[in-house]
Design a protein around this motif. Structure first.
Motif, PDB file in Angstrom:
ATOM      1  N   SER A  57       0.848  -1.190   0.000  1.00 14.51           N
ATOM      2  CA  SER A  57       0.000   0.000   0.000  1.00 14.51           C
ATOM      3  C   SER A  57       0.885   1.242   0.000  1.00 14.51           C
ATOM      4  CB  SER A  57      -0.886   0.015   1.248  1.00 14.51           C
ATOM      5  OG  SER A  57      -0.099   0.235   2.413  1.00 14.51           O
ATOM      6  N   TYR A  58       0.260   2.366  -0.300  1.00 17.59           N
ATOM      7  CA  TYR A  58       0.998   3.634  -0.243  1.00 17.59           C
ATOM      8  C   TYR A  58       1.582   3.851   1.153  1.00 17.59           C
ATOM      9  CZ  TYR A  58      -1.429   4.974  -4.596  1.00 17.59           C
ATOM     10  OH  TYR A  58      -1.909   5.045  -5.877  1.00 17.59           O
ATOM     11  N   GLU A  59       0.800   3.507   2.164  1.00 18.67           N
ATOM     12  CA  GLU A  59       1.233   3.713   3.542  1.00 18.67           C
ATOM     13  C   GLU A  59       2.431   2.837   3.893  1.00 18.67           C
ATOM     14  OE1 GLU A  59      -1.939   3.243   2.563  1.00 18.67           O
ATOM     15  OE2 GLU A  59      -2.754   5.236   2.997  1.00 18.67           O
ATOM     16  N   GLU A  60       2.425   1.596   3.413  1.00 18.38           N
ATOM     17  CA  GLU A  60       3.551   0.700   3.689  1.00 18.38           C
ATOM     18  C   GLU A  60       4.828   1.202   3.013  1.00 18.38           C
ATOM     19  OE1 GLU A  60       1.514  -3.660   4.195  1.00 18.38           O
ATOM     20  OE2 GLU A  60       1.551  -2.795   2.188  1.00 18.38           O
ATOM     21  N   ILE A  61       4.698   1.606   1.763  1.00 12.62           N
ATOM     22  CA  ILE A  61       5.863   2.127   1.040  1.00 12.62           C
ATOM     23  C   ILE A  61       6.378   3.386   1.722  1.00 12.62           C
ATOM     24  CG2 ILE A  61       6.649   3.111  -1.148  1.00 12.62           C
ATOM     25  CD1 ILE A  61       4.579   1.229  -2.523  1.00 12.62           C
ATOM     26  N   SER A  62       5.473   4.245   2.110  1.00 17.40           N
ATOM     27  CA  SER A  62       5.833   5.481   2.793  1.00 17.40           C
ATOM     28  C   SER A  62       6.622   5.191   4.065  1.00 17.40           C
ATOM     29  CB  SER A  62       4.562   6.267   3.130  1.00 17.40           C
ATOM     30  OG  SER A  62       4.852   7.356   3.951  1.00 17.40           O
ATOM     31  N   ALA A  63       6.127   4.266   4.868  1.00 17.24           N
ATOM     32  CA  ALA A  63       6.775   3.941   6.133  1.00 17.24           C
ATOM     33  C   ALA A  63       8.142   3.292   5.934  1.00 17.24           C
ATOM     34  CB  ALA A  63       5.881   3.010   6.951  1.00 17.24           C
ATOM     35  N   LEU A  64       8.251   2.440   4.947  1.00 16.66           N
ATOM     36  CA  LEU A  64       9.506   1.724   4.727  1.00 16.66           C
ATOM     37  C   LEU A  64      10.596   2.596   4.122  1.00 16.66           C
ATOM     38  CD1 LEU A  64       8.063  -1.629   3.383  1.00 16.66           C
ATOM     39  CD2 LEU A  64       9.269  -1.293   5.545  1.00 16.66           C
ATOM     40  N   LEU A  65      10.193   3.569   3.308  1.00 17.89           N
ATOM     41  CA  LEU A  65      11.187   4.340   2.553  1.00 17.89           C
ATOM     42  C   LEU A  65      11.289   5.803   2.965  1.00 17.89           C
ATOM     43  CD1 LEU A  65      10.488   2.840  -0.970  1.00 17.89           C
ATOM     44  CD2 LEU A  65      12.296   2.230   0.638  1.00 17.89           C
ATOM     45  N   ASP A  66      10.601   6.176   4.023  1.00 14.31           N
ATOM     46  CA  ASP A  66      10.639   7.562   4.505  1.00 14.31           C
ATOM     47  C   ASP A  66      10.231   8.569   3.436  1.00 14.31           C
ATOM     48  OD1 ASP A  66      11.371   6.919   7.140  1.00 14.31           O
ATOM     49  OD2 ASP A  66      13.484   6.830   6.589  1.00 14.31           O
ATOM     50  N   LEU A  67       9.229   8.196   2.658  1.00 15.67           N
ATOM     51  CA  LEU A  67       8.606   9.114   1.713  1.00 15.67           C
ATOM     52  C   LEU A  67       7.222   9.429   2.248  1.00 15.67           C
ATOM     53  CD1 LEU A  67       9.425   7.232  -1.619  1.00 15.67           C
ATOM     54  CD2 LEU A  67      10.539   9.300  -0.773  1.00 15.67           C
ATOM     55  N   SER A  68       6.686  10.569   1.880  1.00 21.43           N
ATOM     56  CA  SER A  68       5.320  10.874   2.309  1.00 21.43           C
ATOM     57  C   SER A  68       4.343  10.055   1.460  1.00 21.43           C
ATOM     58  CB  SER A  68       5.027  12.360   2.161  1.00 21.43           C
ATOM     59  OG  SER A  68       4.928  12.705   0.791  1.00 21.43           O
ATOM     60  N   VAL A  69       3.162   9.845   1.999  1.00 20.27           N
ATOM     61  CA  VAL A  69       2.125   9.129   1.256  1.00 20.27           C
ATOM     62  C   VAL A  69       1.813   9.881  -0.035  1.00 20.27           C
ATOM     63  CG1 VAL A  69      -0.280   8.350   1.313  1.00 20.27           C
ATOM     64  CG2 VAL A  69       1.167   8.048   3.326  1.00 20.27           C
ATOM     65  N   GLU A  70       1.817  11.207   0.036  1.00 17.60           N
ATOM     66  CA  GLU A  70       1.552  12.017  -1.153  1.00 17.60           C
ATOM     67  C   GLU A  70       2.617  11.793  -2.229  1.00 17.60           C
ATOM     68  OE1 GLU A  70       1.562  13.322   2.016  1.00 17.60           O
ATOM     69  OE2 GLU A  70      -0.612  13.339   2.194  1.00 17.60           O
ATOM     70  N   GLU A  71       3.872  11.678  -1.811  1.00 12.75           N
ATOM     71  CA  GLU A  71       4.946  11.417  -2.785  1.00 12.75           C
ATOM     72  C   GLU A  71       4.740  10.064  -3.455  1.00 12.75           C
ATOM     73  OE1 GLU A  71       9.068  13.364  -1.336  1.00 12.75           O
ATOM     74  OE2 GLU A  71       8.101  12.090   0.182  1.00 12.75           O
ATOM     75  N   VAL A  72       4.370   9.064  -2.672  1.00 13.85           N
ATOM     76  CA  VAL A  72       4.151   7.721  -3.221  1.00 13.85           C
ATOM     77  C   VAL A  72       2.976   7.734  -4.200  1.00 13.85           C
ATOM     78  CG1 VAL A  72       3.634   5.313  -2.667  1.00 13.85           C
ATOM     79  CG2 VAL A  72       5.161   6.638  -1.172  1.00 13.85           C
ATOM     80  N   LYS A  73       1.896   8.411  -3.824  1.00 14.30           N
ATOM     81  CA  LYS A  73       0.743   8.513  -4.724  1.00 14.30           C
ATOM     82  C   LYS A  73       1.136   9.200  -6.031  1.00 14.30           C
ATOM     83  CE  LYS A  73      -2.967   8.656  -1.304  1.00 14.30           C
ATOM     84  NZ  LYS A  73      -4.016   9.487  -0.685  1.00 14.30           N
ATOM     85  N   ALA A  74       1.918  10.258  -5.930  1.00 12.00           N
ATOM     86  CA  ALA A  74       2.360  10.977  -7.131  1.00 12.00           C
ATOM     87  C   ALA A  74       3.220  10.083  -8.015  1.00 12.00           C
ATOM     88  CB  ALA A  74       3.121  12.236  -6.740  1.00 12.00           C
ATOM     89  N   ASP A  87       3.003   6.850  -8.222  1.00  9.38           N
ATOM     90  CA  ASP A  87       2.101   5.875  -8.821  1.00  9.38           C
ATOM     91  C   ASP A  87       1.322   6.501  -9.968  1.00  9.38           C
ATOM     92  OD1 ASP A  87       0.939   3.350  -9.095  1.00  9.38           O
ATOM     93  OD2 ASP A  87      -0.694   3.850  -7.724  1.00  9.38           O
ATOM     94  N   GLU A  88       0.848   7.706  -9.775  1.00 12.80           N
ATOM     95  CA  GLU A  88       0.092   8.387 -10.828  1.00 12.80           C
ATOM     96  C   GLU A  88       0.967   8.674 -12.045  1.00 12.80           C
ATOM     97  OE1 GLU A  88      -1.595  11.738  -8.810  1.00 12.80           O
ATOM     98  OE2 GLU A  88      -3.017  10.477  -7.718  1.00 12.80           O
ATOM     99  N   SER A  89       2.224   9.055 -11.811  1.00 15.02           N
ATOM    100  CA  SER A  89       3.118   9.334 -12.945  1.00 15.02           C
ATOM    101  C   SER A  89       3.520   8.045 -13.647  1.00 15.02           C
ATOM    102  CB  SER A  89       4.360  10.097 -12.486  1.00 15.02           C
ATOM    103  OG  SER A  89       5.204   9.282 -11.701  1.00 15.02           O
ATOM    104  N   ARG A  90       3.524   6.961 -12.904  1.00 10.97           N
ATOM    105  CA  ARG A  90       3.878   5.653 -13.475  1.00 10.97           C
ATOM    106  C   ARG A  90       2.783   5.148 -14.386  1.00 10.97           C
ATOM    107  NH1 ARG A  90       2.852   0.384 -12.114  1.00 10.97           N
ATOM    108  NH2 ARG A  90       1.453   1.045 -10.469  1.00 10.97           N
TER     109      ARG A  90
END
Length: 55
Positions: free
Chosen positions: A31-48, A50-53
């Motif tokens: 999930s976005y939250e899991e990636i965020s927690a593991l990689l010290d990125l914000s959830v918003e960065e992860v969503k962005a 994914d959207e650009s991908r």
């Protein structure tokens, strides 16, 4: 001068986290939250990422 090296190291770390996040998104197992927690990125960065991908 050490501030310059710290900034370079921080950017390199951020770029690595983004690469790993893109791989994790491609796998579709995290999930976005899991990636965020593991990689010290914000959830918003992860969503962005994914959207650009998928754009």
């Amino acid at each position: 001068m050490s501030r310059v090296f710290e900034e370079i190291a921080r950017k390199a770390e951020q770029e690595k986290a983004i690469k790993v996040a893109r791989r994790m998104l491609t796998m579709g197992k995290y999930s976005y939250e899991e990636i965020s927690a593991l990689l010290d990125l914000s959830v918003e960065e992860v969503k962005a990422l994914d959207e650009s991908r998928t754009a």
